[in-house]
Design a protein around this motif. Structure first.
Motif, mmCIF file in Angstrom:
data_model
loop_
_atom_site.group_PDB
_atom_site.id
_atom_site.type_symbol
_atom_site.label_atom_id
_atom_site.label_comp_id
_atom_site.label_asym_id
_atom_site.label_seq_id
_atom_site.Cartn_x
_atom_site.Cartn_y
_atom_site.Cartn_z
ATOM 1 N N ARG A 1 0.920 -1.256 0.386
ATOM 2 C CA ARG A 1 -0.097 -0.532 -0.209
ATOM 3 C C ARG A 1 0.910 1.142 -0.069
ATOM 4 N NH1 ARG A 1 -2.929 0.527 4.467
ATOM 5 N NH2 ARG A 1 -1.690 -0.469 5.312
ATOM 6 N N MET A 2 2.421 0.989 0.558
ATOM 7 C CA MET A 2 2.650 2.741 0.993
ATOM 8 C C MET A 2 3.344 2.600 -0.724
ATOM 9 S SD MET A 2 4.284 4.802 3.541
ATOM 10 C CE MET A 2 3.536 5.580 2.116
ATOM 11 N N ILE A 3 3.626 1.420 -1.189
ATOM 12 C CA ILE A 3 5.132 1.297 -2.230
ATOM 13 C C ILE A 3 3.675 2.014 -3.453
ATOM 14 C CG2 ILE A 3 5.690 0.280 -4.200
ATOM 15 C CD1 ILE A 3 6.553 -1.570 -2.429
ATOM 16 N N ALA B 1 -9.476 -10.333 -2.920
ATOM 17 C CA ALA B 1 -10.340 -9.317 -3.094
ATOM 18 C C ALA B 1 -10.233 -8.142 -2.151
ATOM 19 C CB ALA B 1 -11.877 -9.586 -3.993
ATOM 20 N N THR B 2 -10.709 -8.467 -0.516
ATOM 21 C CA THR B 2 -11.733 -7.373 -0.763
ATOM 22 C C THR B 2 -10.182 -6.317 0.240
ATOM 23 O OG1 THR B 2 -12.768 -9.265 0.331
ATOM 24 C CG2 THR B 2 -12.711 -7.417 1.877
ATOM 25 N N GLY B 3 -9.270 -6.978 0.302
ATOM 26 C CA GLY B 3 -8.051 -5.801 1.291
ATOM 27 C C GLY B 3 -8.234 -5.151 -0.374
ATOM 28 N N VAL C 1 -7.979 -0.991 -0.308
ATOM 29 C CA VAL C 1 -6.582 0.430 -1.111
ATOM 30 C C VAL C 1 -7.715 1.509 -2.278
ATOM 31 C CG1 VAL C 1 -4.554 0.324 -1.807
ATOM 32 C CG2 VAL C 1 -4.989 -1.741 -0.620
ATOM 33 N N LYS C 2 -8.018 0.333 -2.970
ATOM 34 C CA LYS C 2 -8.619 1.374 -3.986
ATOM 35 C C LYS C 2 -9.583 2.792 -3.697
ATOM 36 C CE LYS C 2 -9.942 0.416 -9.146
ATOM 37 N NZ LYS C 2 -10.502 -0.132 -9.491
ATOM 38 N N GLU C 3 -10.534 2.145 -2.694
ATOM 39 C CA GLU C 3 -10.864 3.215 -2.408
ATOM 40 C C GLU C 3 -10.075 4.074 -1.661
ATOM 41 O OE1 GLU C 3 -12.797 1.895 1.372
ATOM 42 O OE2 GLU C 3 -14.136 0.378 0.417
ATOM 43 N N ARG C 4 -8.609 4.533 -1.695
ATOM 44 C CA ARG C 4 -7.850 5.569 -1.398
ATOM 45 C C ARG C 4 -7.289 6.101 -1.797
ATOM 46 N NH1 ARG C 4 -6.729 4.061 5.602
ATOM 47 N NH2 ARG C 4 -8.824 3.892 6.356
#
Length: 363
Positions: free
Chosen positions: A15-17, A36-38, A42-45
């Motif tokens: 996520r940080m990358i 897929a949930t994870g 991430v895609k929300e942010r």
């Protein structure tokens, strides 16, 4: 035109990358994970494209790499050889964060078949990674080397348990470091040493620390500096008392032989913290202009707010390091074909890079 990077692993480091690459404005990120949930979280942010992918399936890896300029693996070290194999077959360059020595050997073997201009750059994190770039930079200042000592730790700012420790990154990687054999140069000879040995105590800016042998942090420096120095070692920094408890768990209770149980204990008893501090402390001794000199550099990195979120120091340092090396390659500062060692990266280029600048000025 933006470069497209496949980032594998939607965990803390992946996520940080993704955040750093997207925020630069010069990269598009395709984020892949089996969860897929994870990926959706991430895609929300972060404005990434996502792909559900099982990294154990070569055809899925090759499909996900199609149209990408490079792949960055933030997966467990166990999966990296398969990712590197798919990168070789797809013709894109490969970067990872592994500290596992066997994984690096496997990736290096694959790199011998690289296409012209295709690179394989493992060990791009904090240690190995940044600490090797820094230590080699200091070593190059000397005309003749004597000793190189590298110390790195990711520590809680506010330790509250008997171990004075919280989980800050991969549990598998942590257990590897504590249980696998280590490399060192002693009296000019490259040897294997045991983890948890070499206990020492030191004070930095009034704070007391201990340090001891752990596996993987040297990267390829033993090979690079063999025959050039009398001493080379890497040790992990912890608060005093941690070593004694780890020796009890790993040696007295023999949990080093029951790693799945040890992982279960760690992940269910030791909380994760984002209030951490990363300490990097390198000391080199040698001769310059006929005089024996010691030169040291220390870095302390704290959590920061990026993109409206608080990110831990270990997330920032690990992700910034691989992003900087990737960026230096894609902008032409790093050239070549095949295997690239971390110490081949010039420190001045790294620290002035837009991602490398997340490392603060030396204290």
């Amino acid at each position: 035109m933006a470069s497209t990077i496949l980032v594998l692993g939607a965990g803390r480091i992946g996520r940080m990358i993704s955040r750093l690459l997207i925020d630069s404005g010069d990269y598009e990120v395709r984020l892949g994970d089996v969860d897929a949930t994870g990926l959706a979280r991430v895609k929300e942010r972060i404005p990434v494209s996502t792909v559900v992918i099982d990294a154990n399936q070569p055809d899925q890896l090759r499909s996900a790499m199609s149209g990408c300029d490079a792949v960055v693996s933030a997966l467990s070290y166990r999966q990296n050889p398969s990712v590197a194999q798919a990168a070789l077959e797809t013709g894109i360059s490969y970067f990872d964060l592994t500290e596992d020595r066997d994984t690096t050997v496997a990736v290096r073997a694959l790199s011998a078949k690289a296409k012209l201009g295709q690179v394989f750059v493992p060990q791009c994190g904090l240690a190995p990674g940044f600490v090797g770039i820094l230590a080699n930079h200091i070593a190059l200042w000397f005309e003749k080397l004597d000793g190189v000592r590298m110390r790195v730790g990711a520590l809680p700012q506010f330790p509250t348990n008997a171990m004075s420790y919280n989980l800050t990154w991969s549990t598998d990687g942590l257990i590897n470091e504590y249980c696998n054999h280590c490399e060192a140069i002693v009296d000019g000879k490259r040897i294997e040493v045991l983890p948890l040995e070499g206990l020492e105590n030191f004070t930095l800016d009034g704070v007391r620390y201990e340090a001891f042998n752990t596996s993987g942090g040297l990267g390829t420096l033993c090979e690079t500096l063999q025959g050039k120095c009398r001493e080379l070692n890497y040790r992990t920094i912890r608060y005093p008392g941690h070593h004694e408890l780890m020796r009890f768990l790993l040696t007295d209770l023999r949990l080093a032989d029951r790693r799945e149980l040890l992982r279960d204990v760690f992940e269910n008893a030791i909380p994760v913290t984002f209030q951490d501090i990363v300490v990097v402390f390198c000391t080199v001794t040698g001769w310059r202009r006929g005089q024996l000199i010691e030169k040291s550099e220390a870095y302390r990195i704290y959590p920061k707010e990026i993109g409206g979120e608080i990110w831990s120091a270990i997330q920032i340092t690990t992700a910034a390091s691989v992003c900087a090396v990737l960026d230096l390659f894609l902008t032409g500062a790093i050239t070549g074909t095949g295997f690239i060692r971390q110490e081949q990266v010039l420190f001045d280029q790294f620290i002035s890079n837009r991602f490398g600048q997340w490392y603060r000025e030396p204290q």
